[in-house]
Write a protein that holds these residues in place. Structure first.
Motif, PDB file in Angstrom:
ATOM      1  N   THR A  45      31.791 -92.510 -32.407  1.00  0.00           N
ATOM      2  CA  THR A  45      31.742 -91.367 -33.309  1.00  0.00           C
ATOM      3  C   THR A  45      31.692 -91.872 -34.739  1.00  0.00           C
ATOM      4  O   THR A  45      32.479 -92.733 -35.125  1.00  0.00           O
ATOM      5  CB  THR A  45      32.990 -90.482 -33.125  1.00  0.00           C
ATOM      6  OG1 THR A  45      32.979 -89.948 -31.801  1.00  0.00           O
ATOM      7  CG2 THR A  45      33.022 -89.346 -34.135  1.00  0.00           C
ATOM      8  N   VAL A  46      30.752 -91.350 -35.503  1.00  0.00           N
ATOM      9  CA  VAL A  46      30.651 -91.681 -36.917  1.00  0.00           C
ATOM     10  C   VAL A  46      30.642 -90.373 -37.695  1.00  0.00           C
ATOM     11  O   VAL A  46      29.921 -89.437 -37.346  1.00  0.00           O
ATOM     12  CB  VAL A  46      29.377 -92.503 -37.232  1.00  0.00           C
ATOM     13  CG1 VAL A  46      29.296 -92.804 -38.720  1.00  0.00           C
ATOM     14  CG2 VAL A  46      29.355 -93.791 -36.423  1.00  0.00           C
ATOM     15  N   LEU A  47      31.454 -90.322 -38.735  1.00  0.00           N
ATOM     16  CA  LEU A  47      31.494 -89.168 -39.620  1.00  0.00           C
ATOM     17  C   LEU A  47      30.880 -89.562 -40.948  1.00  0.00           C
ATOM     18  O   LEU A  47      31.174 -90.631 -41.482  1.00  0.00           O
ATOM     19  CB  LEU A  47      32.934 -88.711 -39.844  1.00  0.00           C
ATOM     20  CG  LEU A  47      33.733 -88.336 -38.601  1.00  0.00           C
ATOM     21  CD1 LEU A  47      35.168 -88.016 -38.975  1.00  0.00           C
ATOM     22  CD2 LEU A  47      33.089 -87.165 -37.874  1.00  0.00           C
ATOM     23  N   VAL A  48      30.038 -88.695 -41.460  1.00  0.00           N
ATOM     24  CA  VAL A  48      29.476 -88.882 -42.793  1.00  0.00           C
ATOM     25  C   VAL A  48      30.139 -87.839 -43.675  1.00  0.00           C
ATOM     26  O   VAL A  48      30.088 -86.645 -43.382  1.00  0.00           O
ATOM     27  CB  VAL A  48      27.943 -88.685 -42.806  1.00  0.00           C
ATOM     28  CG1 VAL A  48      27.393 -88.905 -44.208  1.00  0.00           C
ATOM     29  CG2 VAL A  48      27.266 -89.599 -41.793  1.00  0.00           C
ATOM     30  N   PHE A  49      30.786 -88.307 -44.718  1.00  0.00           N
ATOM     31  CA  PHE A  49      31.404 -87.424 -45.696  1.00  0.00           C
ATOM     32  C   PHE A  49      30.517 -87.400 -46.932  1.00  0.00           C
ATOM     33  O   PHE A  49      30.155 -88.455 -47.453  1.00  0.00           O
ATOM     34  CB  PHE A  49      32.785 -87.928 -46.111  1.00  0.00           C
ATOM     35  CG  PHE A  49      33.867 -87.791 -45.084  1.00  0.00           C
ATOM     36  CD1 PHE A  49      33.721 -87.005 -43.958  1.00  0.00           C
ATOM     37  CD2 PHE A  49      35.063 -88.451 -45.263  1.00  0.00           C
ATOM     38  CE1 PHE A  49      34.738 -86.874 -43.029  1.00  0.00           C
ATOM     39  CE2 PHE A  49      36.097 -88.334 -44.350  1.00  0.00           C
ATOM     40  CZ  PHE A  49      35.935 -87.541 -43.228  1.00  0.00           C
ATOM     41  N   ILE A  50      30.209 -86.217 -47.410  1.00  0.00           N
ATOM     42  CA  ILE A  50      29.478 -86.062 -48.662  1.00  0.00           C
ATOM     43  C   ILE A  50      30.239 -85.044 -49.499  1.00  0.00           C
ATOM     44  O   ILE A  50      30.629 -83.994 -49.000  1.00  0.00           O
ATOM     45  CB  ILE A  50      28.033 -85.554 -48.437  1.00  0.00           C
ATOM     46  CG1 ILE A  50      27.272 -86.492 -47.502  1.00  0.00           C
ATOM     47  CG2 ILE A  50      27.307 -85.410 -49.773  1.00  0.00           C
ATOM     48  CD1 ILE A  50      25.905 -85.962 -47.085  1.00  0.00           C
ATOM     49  N   GLU A  51      30.421 -85.374 -50.761  1.00  0.00           N
ATOM     50  CA  GLU A  51      31.149 -84.477 -51.654  1.00  0.00           C
ATOM     51  C   GLU A  51      30.482 -84.500 -53.017  1.00  0.00           C
ATOM     52  O   GLU A  51      30.033 -85.551 -53.472  1.00  0.00           O
ATOM     53  CB  GLU A  51      32.593 -84.954 -51.770  1.00  0.00           C
ATOM     54  CG  GLU A  51      33.447 -84.129 -52.687  1.00  0.00           C
ATOM     55  CD  GLU A  51      34.858 -84.689 -52.754  1.00  0.00           C
ATOM     56  OE1 GLU A  51      35.783 -83.961 -52.376  1.00  0.00           O
ATOM     57  OE2 GLU A  51      35.017 -85.844 -53.185  1.00  0.00           O
ATOM     58  N   GLN A  52      30.418 -83.340 -53.637  1.00  0.00           N
ATOM     59  CA  GLN A  52      29.900 -83.284 -54.996  1.00  0.00           C
ATOM     60  C   GLN A  52      30.957 -82.689 -55.900  1.00  0.00           C
ATOM     61  O   GLN A  52      31.185 -81.475 -55.890  1.00  0.00           O
ATOM     62  CB  GLN A  52      28.613 -82.468 -55.089  1.00  0.00           C
ATOM     63  CG  GLN A  52      28.032 -82.514 -56.486  1.00  0.00           C
ATOM     64  CD  GLN A  52      26.776 -81.688 -56.632  1.00  0.00           C
ATOM     65  OE1 GLN A  52      26.484 -80.825 -55.822  1.00  0.00           O
ATOM     66  NE2 GLN A  52      26.041 -81.945 -57.685  1.00  0.00           N
ATOM     67  N   GLU A  53      31.615 -83.549 -56.660  1.00  0.00           N
ATOM     68  CA  GLU A  53      32.570 -83.182 -57.703  1.00  0.00           C
ATOM     69  C   GLU A  53      33.480 -82.013 -57.346  1.00  0.00           C
ATOM     70  O   GLU A  53      33.657 -81.079 -58.122  1.00  0.00           O
ATOM     71  CB  GLU A  53      31.813 -82.872 -59.001  1.00  0.00           C
ATOM     72  CG  GLU A  53      31.038 -84.050 -59.500  1.00  0.00           C
ATOM     73  CD  GLU A  53      30.163 -83.721 -60.693  1.00  0.00           C
ATOM     74  OE1 GLU A  53      30.000 -82.539 -61.030  1.00  0.00           O
ATOM     75  OE2 GLU A  53      29.638 -84.674 -61.283  1.00  0.00           O
ATOM     76  N   ALA A  55      32.970 -79.468 -55.842  1.00  0.00           N
ATOM     77  CA  ALA A  55      32.293 -78.174 -55.770  1.00  0.00           C
ATOM     78  C   ALA A  55      32.013 -77.796 -54.321  1.00  0.00           C
ATOM     79  O   ALA A  55      32.072 -76.625 -53.949  1.00  0.00           O
ATOM     80  CB  ALA A  55      30.979 -78.211 -56.554  1.00  0.00           C
ATOM     81  N   TRP A  56      31.692 -78.786 -53.504  1.00  0.00           N
ATOM     82  CA  TRP A  56      31.458 -78.576 -52.080  1.00  0.00           C
ATOM     83  C   TRP A  56      31.599 -79.917 -51.369  1.00  0.00           C
ATOM     84  O   TRP A  56      31.530 -80.960 -51.986  1.00  0.00           O
ATOM     85  CB  TRP A  56      30.077 -77.978 -51.801  1.00  0.00           C
ATOM     86  CG  TRP A  56      28.932 -78.885 -52.153  1.00  0.00           C
ATOM     87  CD1 TRP A  56      28.313 -78.996 -53.367  1.00  0.00           C
ATOM     88  CD2 TRP A  56      28.288 -79.847 -51.303  1.00  0.00           C
ATOM     89  NE1 TRP A  56      27.333 -79.963 -53.321  1.00  0.00           N
ATOM     90  CE2 TRP A  56      27.290 -80.495 -52.058  1.00  0.00           C
ATOM     91  CE3 TRP A  56      28.454 -80.233 -49.975  1.00  0.00           C
ATOM     92  CZ2 TRP A  56      26.468 -81.491 -51.530  1.00  0.00           C
ATOM     93  CZ3 TRP A  56      27.633 -81.214 -49.447  1.00  0.00           C
ATOM     94  CH2 TRP A  56      26.650 -81.827 -50.225  1.00  0.00           C
ATOM     95  N   PHE A  57      31.843 -79.828 -50.072  1.00  0.00           N
ATOM     96  CA  PHE A  57      31.846 -81.042 -49.267  1.00  0.00           C
ATOM     97  C   PHE A  57      31.140 -80.748 -47.953  1.00  0.00           C
ATOM     98  O   PHE A  57      31.042 -79.597 -47.517  1.00  0.00           O
ATOM     99  CB  PHE A  57      33.263 -81.582 -49.017  1.00  0.00           C
ATOM    100  CG  PHE A  57      34.103 -80.727 -48.097  1.00  0.00           C
ATOM    101  CD1 PHE A  57      34.113 -80.950 -46.724  1.00  0.00           C
ATOM    102  CD2 PHE A  57      34.891 -79.708 -48.606  1.00  0.00           C
ATOM    103  CE1 PHE A  57      34.883 -80.172 -45.874  1.00  0.00           C
ATOM    104  CE2 PHE A  57      35.670 -78.918 -47.772  1.00  0.00           C
ATOM    105  CZ  PHE A  57      35.669 -79.151 -46.395  1.00  0.00           C
ATOM    106  N   GLY A  58      30.625 -81.797 -47.370  1.00  0.00           N
ATOM    107  CA  GLY A  58      29.976 -81.677 -46.078  1.00  0.00           C
ATOM    108  C   GLY A  58      30.447 -82.779 -45.156  1.00  0.00           C
ATOM    109  O   GLY A  58      30.780 -83.880 -45.602  1.00  0.00           O
ATOM    110  N   VAL A  59      30.493 -82.457 -43.874  1.00  0.00           N
ATOM    111  CA  VAL A  59      30.834 -83.433 -42.851  1.00  0.00           C
ATOM    112  C   VAL A  59      29.720 -83.388 -41.822  1.00  0.00           C
ATOM    113  O   VAL A  59      29.355 -82.321 -41.327  1.00  0.00           O
ATOM    114  CB  VAL A  59      32.177 -83.114 -42.164  1.00  0.00           C
ATOM    115  CG1 VAL A  59      32.474 -84.124 -41.059  1.00  0.00           C
ATOM    116  CG2 VAL A  59      33.313 -83.069 -43.175  1.00  0.00           C
TER     117      VAL A  59
END
Length: 182
Positions: A45-53, A55-59
């Motif tokens: 299992t690999v999780l990719v975390f993306i966040e922008q300041e 304001a929002w985050f994605g997994v």
């Protein structure tokens, strides 16, 4: 400013690495990047975390060769950014080639210069008010139970804001490894 990291689950816990998304244009590209980060093989299992300041985050969750699963905390805000739009477009079923396809299917009958009749104009205005027009909704979008089997319930994920990725990593037992790449 974006923050992106990969968390790969191994026999010994989680391994984190920061990642550049410059060459990532699609969710498929992102899933391939995640699979490459799998330490013990393609089934991890690999999780990719993306966040922008904040304001929002994605997994994005990639389990082996299965299709990636996606959660975005605020789709309307995310859709205004390049990486967020990549995720929300996929969730909403938007095709990258939609704009080109729309031009190909236009019926140009001479009314495109503003000489349309009133009935046609009224129908076009009504279409713009349709909430199902494919616009990203304000609020969460995607699979909110994406991390439930890893200890982050759907309810908890939906309640997160601010520095959500650290909170998620803490619940997974990976806060230290995430902080090391931050």
């Amino acid at each position: 400013m974006y923050f992106a990291a990969l968390l790969a689950r191994t026999e010994d816990g989680w391994e984190a690495s920061d990642t550049e998304l410059d060459d990532v244009e699609t969710l498929s590209d992102l899933a391939d990047l995640a699979r490459e980060a799998a330490a013990d093989g393609a089934d991890d299992t690999v999780l990719v975390f993306i966040e922008q300041e904040d304001a929002w985050f994605g997994v994005v969750r990639v389990d082996g060769e299965e299709d990636p699963r996606v959660f975005v905390s605020n789709a309307a805000v995310a859709a205004r950014s390049s990486y967020g739009a990549m995720l929300t477009d996929e969730l909403l079923g938007h095709d990258q080639d939609d704009e080109e396809d729309e031009l190909d299917t236009l019926d140009l009958d001479g009314t495109e210069d503003g000489y349309e009749d009133e009935a046609s104009g009224a129908a076009d205005e009504a279409d713009g008010d349709d909430p199902s027009d494919g616009a990203a909704p304000a609020g969460p979008l995607g699979e909110s139970a994406i991390l439930a089997d890893l200890g982050v319930s759907e309810r908890r994920l939906l309640a997160l804001d601010g520095d959500a990725l650290v909170t998620i990593a803490d619940a997974l037992g990976a806060a230290e490894v995430l902080e090391a790449v931050r």
